[in-house]
Design an enzyme around this catalytic site. Structure first.
Site, short mmCIF file in Angstrom:
data_model
loop_
_atom_site.label_atom_id
_atom_site.label_comp_id
_atom_site.label_asym_id
_atom_site.label_seq_id
_atom_site.Cartn_x
_atom_site.Cartn_y
_atom_site.Cartn_z
NE ARG A 15 -2.53 1.18 3.59
CZ ARG A 15 -3.28 0.95 4.66
NH1 ARG A 15 -4.50 0.49 4.53
NH2 ARG A 15 -2.80 1.15 5.87
CE LYS A 32 -8.44 2.62 4.79
NZ LYS A 32 -8.93 1.89 3.61
CB SER A 57 -12.65 -2.96 1.42
OG SER A 57 -11.24 -2.97 1.39
#
Length: 217
Positions: free
Chosen positions: A46, A144, A115
């Site tokens: 990521r 997050k 997701s």
């Protein structure tokens, strides 16, 4: 169907998501290698702030590293980098490209993770070609900040509603991982529980053992 030629659900036991936040002068490559030595079974790269050229260079290097350990390697969000680096697949969120469009672009042989936070999102993602689902946040997470919590009841309902493997993500640590037993997940995705630890290799070893115990409970 809990596995296919591209992906065995055992590959999803301990899924590590990279984060540059804790490099402290180390390279991401060396941190990922330590995680792999400790028993991580899946790696997602990521990168939110790297330019495309360096992102691609890094993706190719880490792809080769994961290949040495026979561990699947996917890219977060970026389908173009996935193709250019010949990664094993991509993981997309609900606000990114829709799974059917991703499948059309990547072809039948790449892994697609999606997701999901609701049963409806999960069922739709499976229908559109997702190979596995990442569900969360199952615990509060600072990684997050915008991710709302998903109850363990919802997590269980998602596992029962789909035929593809489901992993939990969000705020998971060695202290709380056993609390996910009985939900139906086949593994966990972690960021800080591996990469923010002083001894990455040991953290991965410990988490893998706990996760193996959790999925069998």
């Amino acid at each position: 169907m809990k596995s296919n030629k591209k992906l065995n659900q055992k590959d999803l036991l301990l899924y590590a998501v990279t984060d540059r936040h804790w490099l402290n002068g180390e390279t991401l490559y060396s941190q990922v290698e330590k995680a792999l030595e400790g028993g991580v079974t899946f790696v997602q790269l990521r990168e939110k702030n790297l330019d495309e050229e360096h992102f691609l260079e890094e993706a190719k290097e880490i792809r080769e590293l994961c290949k040495r350990y026979h561990v699947p390697f996917v890219i977060n969000d970026n389908v173009d980098i996935t193709l250019a680096a010949d990664a094993d697949g991509v993981h997309v969120g609900q606000s990114d490209m829709e799974a059917g469009d991703v499948r059309a672009k990547l072809g039948p042989d790449k892994i697609i993770g999606v997701s999901a936070r609701t049963v409806e999102q999960a069922v739709l993602a499976e229908k559109r070609g997702a190979d596995y689902l990442g569900v969360g946040a199952v615990f509060h997470t600072d990684t997050k900040a915008d991710a709302a919590d998903v109850s363990h009841e919802t997590l269980k309902a998602i596992c029962e509603a789909v035929h593809i493997p489901v992993i939990a993500i969000g705020g998971i640590s060695r202290e709380n991982v056993l609390g996910l037993s009985g939900t139906g997940i086949c593994g966990i995705a972690v960021v800080s529980a591996v990469f923010a630890q002083k001894d990455i290799r040991h953290a991965a070893e410990e988490l893998r053992a706990l996760t193996e115990k959790m999925v069998q409970m």
